[in-house]
Write a protein that holds these residues in place. Structure first.
Motif, PDB file in Angstrom:
ATOM      1  N   SER A  28      13.112  -1.460  -8.207  1.00 14.37           N
ATOM      2  CA  SER A  28      14.332  -1.490  -9.013  1.00 14.37           C
ATOM      3  C   SER A  28      15.323  -0.491  -8.427  1.00 14.37           C
ATOM      4  O   SER A  28      14.953   0.430  -7.690  1.00 14.37           O
ATOM      5  CB  SER A  28      14.017  -1.129 -10.465  1.00 14.37           C
ATOM      6  N   MET A  29      16.597  -0.642  -8.782  1.00 16.61           N
ATOM      7  CA  MET A  29      17.604   0.307  -8.308  1.00 16.61           C
ATOM      8  C   MET A  29      17.314   1.715  -8.814  1.00 16.61           C
ATOM      9  O   MET A  29      17.542   2.700  -8.102  1.00 16.61           O
ATOM     10  CB  MET A  29      18.997  -0.139  -8.737  1.00 16.61           C
ATOM     11  N   VAL A  30      16.810   1.815 -10.028  1.00 17.04           N
ATOM     12  CA  VAL A  30      16.453   3.128 -10.579  1.00 17.04           C
ATOM     13  C   VAL A  30      15.362   3.777  -9.734  1.00 17.04           C
ATOM     14  O   VAL A  30      15.427   4.966  -9.392  1.00 17.04           O
ATOM     15  CB  VAL A  30      15.997   3.004 -12.046  1.00 17.04           C
ATOM     16  N   HIS A  31      14.362   2.969  -9.356  1.00 15.84           N
ATOM     17  CA  HIS A  31      13.252   3.484  -8.553  1.00 15.84           C
ATOM     18  C   HIS A  31      13.735   3.877  -7.164  1.00 15.84           C
ATOM     19  O   HIS A  31      13.293   4.880  -6.597  1.00 15.84           O
ATOM     20  CB  HIS A  31      12.153   2.426  -8.466  1.00 15.84           C
ATOM     21  N   VAL A  32      14.638   3.074  -6.583  1.00 17.72           N
ATOM     22  CA  VAL A  32      15.198   3.406  -5.276  1.00 17.72           C
ATOM     23  C   VAL A  32      15.938   4.734  -5.347  1.00 17.72           C
ATOM     24  O   VAL A  32      15.765   5.614  -4.487  1.00 17.72           O
ATOM     25  CB  VAL A  32      16.151   2.296  -4.780  1.00 17.72           C
ATOM     26  N   ASN A  33      16.766   4.894  -6.380  1.00 21.15           N
ATOM     27  CA  ASN A  33      17.542   6.119  -6.520  1.00 21.15           C
ATOM     28  C   ASN A  33      16.643   7.341  -6.664  1.00 21.15           C
ATOM     29  O   ASN A  33      16.875   8.388  -6.038  1.00 21.15           O
ATOM     30  CB  ASN A  33      18.476   5.998  -7.728  1.00 21.15           C
ATOM     31  N   ARG A  34      15.615   7.223  -7.473  1.00 16.39           N
ATOM     32  CA  ARG A  34      14.686   8.344  -7.659  1.00 16.39           C
ATOM     33  C   ARG A  34      13.967   8.687  -6.359  1.00 16.39           C
ATOM     34  O   ARG A  34      13.773   9.871  -6.042  1.00 16.39           O
ATOM     35  CB  ARG A  34      13.673   8.006  -8.750  1.00 16.39           C
ATOM     36  N   SER A  35      13.577   7.659  -5.622  1.00 19.57           N
ATOM     37  CA  SER A  35      12.853   7.886  -4.372  1.00 19.57           C
ATOM     38  C   SER A  35      13.756   8.518  -3.319  1.00 19.57           C
ATOM     39  O   SER A  35      13.317   9.380  -2.548  1.00 19.57           O
ATOM     40  CB  SER A  35      12.280   6.561  -3.857  1.00 19.57           C
ATOM     41  N   ARG A  58      15.366  13.440  -0.355  1.00 18.65           N
ATOM     42  CA  ARG A  58      16.362  14.486  -0.101  1.00 18.65           C
ATOM     43  C   ARG A  58      15.775  15.864  -0.414  1.00 18.65           C
ATOM     44  O   ARG A  58      16.028  16.841   0.312  1.00 18.65           O
ATOM     45  CB  ARG A  58      17.609  14.240  -0.952  1.00 18.65           C
ATOM     46  N   ARG A  59      15.020  15.956  -1.511  1.00 20.86           N
ATOM     47  CA  ARG A  59      14.454  17.260  -1.909  1.00 20.86           C
ATOM     48  C   ARG A  59      13.472  17.794  -0.878  1.00 20.86           C
ATOM     49  O   ARG A  59      13.287  19.000  -0.767  1.00 20.86           O
ATOM     50  CB  ARG A  59      13.776  17.147  -3.276  1.00 20.86           C
ATOM     51  N   THR A  60      12.833  16.907  -0.119  1.00 23.17           N
ATOM     52  CA  THR A  60      11.910  17.367   0.925  1.00 23.17           C
ATOM     53  C   THR A  60      12.643  18.045   2.071  1.00 23.17           C
ATOM     54  O   THR A  60      12.034  18.801   2.840  1.00 23.17           O
ATOM     55  CB  THR A  60      11.097  16.187   1.495  1.00 23.17           C
ATOM     56  N   GLY A  61      13.932  17.752   2.214  1.00 22.29           N
ATOM     57  CA  GLY A  61      14.694  18.303   3.328  1.00 22.29           C
ATOM     58  C   GLY A  61      14.475  17.572   4.640  1.00 22.29           C
ATOM     59  O   GLY A  61      15.010  17.978   5.672  1.00 22.29           O
ATOM     60  N   LEU A  62      13.709  16.485   4.597  1.00 19.62           N
ATOM     61  CA  LEU A  62      13.400  15.751   5.823  1.00 19.62           C
ATOM     62  C   LEU A  62      14.556  14.865   6.271  1.00 19.62           C
ATOM     63  O   LEU A  62      14.670  14.556   7.457  1.00 19.62           O
ATOM     64  CB  LEU A  62      12.147  14.883   5.620  1.00 19.62           C
ATOM     65  N   ILE A  71      18.256  12.289   9.906  1.00 15.81           N
ATOM     66  CA  ILE A  71      16.866  12.743   9.808  1.00 15.81           C
ATOM     67  C   ILE A  71      16.809  14.168  10.342  1.00 15.81           C
ATOM     68  O   ILE A  71      17.159  14.428  11.498  1.00 15.81           O
ATOM     69  CB  ILE A  71      15.926  11.818  10.609  1.00 15.81           C
ATOM     70  N   HIS A  72      16.372  15.105   9.515  1.00 15.89           N
ATOM     71  CA  HIS A  72      16.330  16.511   9.906  1.00 15.89           C
ATOM     72  C   HIS A  72      14.977  16.897  10.508  1.00 15.89           C
ATOM     73  O   HIS A  72      14.904  17.873  11.265  1.00 15.89           O
ATOM     74  CB  HIS A  72      16.629  17.390   8.691  1.00 15.89           C
ATOM     75  N   ARG A  96       0.779  -1.239   0.000  1.00 14.10           N
ATOM     76  CA  ARG A  96       0.000   0.000   0.000  1.00 14.10           C
ATOM     77  C   ARG A  96       0.810   1.287   0.000  1.00 14.10           C
ATOM     78  O   ARG A  96       0.268   2.348  -0.322  1.00 14.10           O
ATOM     79  CB  ARG A  96      -0.958   0.005   1.211  1.00 14.10           C
ATOM     80  N   ARG A  97       2.085   1.261   0.357  1.00 14.66           N
ATOM     81  CA  ARG A  97       2.858   2.500   0.370  1.00 14.66           C
ATOM     82  C   ARG A  97       3.556   2.706  -0.975  1.00 14.66           C
ATOM     83  O   ARG A  97       3.965   1.749  -1.623  1.00 14.66           O
ATOM     84  CB  ARG A  97       3.882   2.493   1.506  1.00 14.66           C
ATOM     85  N   THR A  98       3.704   3.971  -1.355  1.00 17.41           N
ATOM     86  CA  THR A  98       4.464   4.289  -2.553  1.00 17.41           C
ATOM     87  C   THR A  98       5.946   4.028  -2.286  1.00 17.41           C
ATOM     88  O   THR A  98       6.362   3.799  -1.146  1.00 17.41           O
ATOM     89  CB  THR A  98       4.280   5.759  -2.945  1.00 17.41           C
ATOM     90  N   ALA A  99       6.750   4.091  -3.340  1.00 21.63           N
ATOM     91  CA  ALA A  99       8.187   3.840  -3.183  1.00 21.63           C
ATOM     92  C   ALA A  99       8.813   4.815  -2.185  1.00 21.63           C
ATOM     93  O   ALA A  99       9.587   4.417  -1.305  1.00 21.63           O
ATOM     94  CB  ALA A  99       8.879   3.947  -4.534  1.00 21.63           C
ATOM     95  N   THR A 100       8.477   6.088  -2.295  1.00 18.87           N
ATOM     96  CA  THR A 100       9.041   7.084  -1.383  1.00 18.87           C
ATOM     97  C   THR A 100       8.563   6.843   0.038  1.00 18.87           C
ATOM     98  O   THR A 100       9.338   6.967   0.998  1.00 18.87           O
ATOM     99  CB  THR A 100       8.648   8.500  -1.842  1.00 18.87           C
ATOM    100  N   GLU A 101       7.303   6.490   0.186  1.00 22.41           N
ATOM    101  CA  GLU A 101       6.767   6.202   1.514  1.00 22.41           C
ATOM    102  C   GLU A 101       7.415   4.960   2.112  1.00 22.41           C
ATOM    103  O   GLU A 101       7.679   4.911   3.320  1.00 22.41           O
ATOM    104  CB  GLU A 101       5.249   6.027   1.437  1.00 22.41           C
ATOM    105  N   ARG A 102       7.694   3.944   1.287  1.00 25.11           N
ATOM    106  CA  ARG A 102       8.353   2.739   1.785  1.00 25.11           C
ATOM    107  C   ARG A 102       9.729   3.070   2.349  1.00 25.11           C
ATOM    108  O   ARG A 102      10.106   2.602   3.436  1.00 25.11           O
ATOM    109  CB  ARG A 102       8.506   1.710   0.661  1.00 25.11           C
ATOM    110  N   LEU A 103      10.488   3.850   1.600  1.00 22.16           N
ATOM    111  CA  LEU A 103      11.826   4.221   2.056  1.00 22.16           C
ATOM    112  C   LEU A 103      11.751   5.046   3.339  1.00 22.16           C
ATOM    113  O   LEU A 103      12.490   4.793   4.301  1.00 22.16           O
ATOM    114  CB  LEU A 103      12.548   5.014   0.974  1.00 22.16           C
TER     115      LEU A 103
END
Length: 239
Positions: free
Chosen positions: A189-196, A201-205, A215-216, A144-151
């Motif tokens: 995939s590694m590509v998906h991991v890298n993008r996520s 990082r772009r969120t600054g979190l 973790i900021h 149920r979680r997106t790739a970014t949410e999983r990470l």
């Protein structure tokens, strides 16, 4: 410094000095295992519970086509097979991800310690509860979680697990898992991991530099990842 196993088990019960002496008595001398080595293989017969003293390891299964699925991560203080779960034969494999110091824990002494102290028994059952809850939450992430949410969820979980054993400093901890490992764990995939990772990082979190994750904004990362630490029962019997 206390053994990471003791630091972890204190979250599961109000242990006395006598209880901690019982737990210390279970610990055999640790042996060094190189990175990327199997500790136990699928189909083998286990005779003890591997306990991670230092380093990271994983539980995994391999399909006939050679693809690997990492089923779980082990950090210092973790039993690779929780109390009450030692199978007659392994239906998965356990391997190191980094150089590891591992101590084999025999089942018979665990049973004796559990019989000798209800608090030790409570701590072991808490450890089993947490281990099974982590497995259930992993299924939720995959489904149920997106790739970014999983990470993000994984980073929040590891933060708390490592904090329990004293391995977090100022919301920063060692993160030696490769992007390929993360992909095998999270079904990406590694590509998906890298993008996520770039998106996080772009969120600054959070930030990941070398082998160190910081973790900021913990509350923000938890909110983004739908992370609720209740399944880890961090307070155990002390709540």
């Amino acid at each position: 410094m206390d053994h990471p196993f003791l630091r972890k088990m204190r979250h599961g019960a109000r242990l006395t000095q006598e209880d901690e002496a019982l737990l210390n008595g279970l610990l055999a001398p640790a042996r060094a295992i190189a990175a990327r080595e199997d500790v136990s293989q699928e189909g083998s017969e286990p005779f003890s519970l591997p306990l991670i003293v230092d380093g990271w390891a994983c539980r995994y299964s391999t399909l006939e086509n050679g693809q690997r699925q990492i089923i779980g991560l082990f950090v210092p203080g973790d039993l690779c097979e929780p109390f009450g779960m030692l199978p007659r034969f392994m239906d998965h494999s356990v391997a190191t991800l980094t150089p590891v110091m591992m101590s084999p824990v025999r089942v018979a002494p665990i049973k004796a310690a559990v019989l000798a102290s209800p608090r030790v028994e409570e701590a072991f059952w808490w450890d089993l509860l947490v281990a099974t809850a982590i497995d259930r939450e992993h299924l939720v992430s995959l489904g149920r979680r997106t790739a970014t949410e999983r990470l993000g969820h994984l980073f929040c979980e590891l933060h708390l697990r490592l904090e329990m054993v004293g391995l977090v400093r100022d919301l920063s901890y060692e993160m030696p898992v490769t992007q390929a490992d993360l992909g095998d764990l999270l079904g990406l995939s590694m590509v998906h991991v890298n993008r996520s990772l770039q998106e996080l990082r772009r969120t600054g979190l959070m930030s990941l530099r070398g082998r160190r994750l910081t973790i900021h904004d913990l509350d923000g990362l938890r909110e983004l990842s739908f992370f609720d630490d209740g399944y880890l029962h961090p307070e155990g019997a002390n709540s």
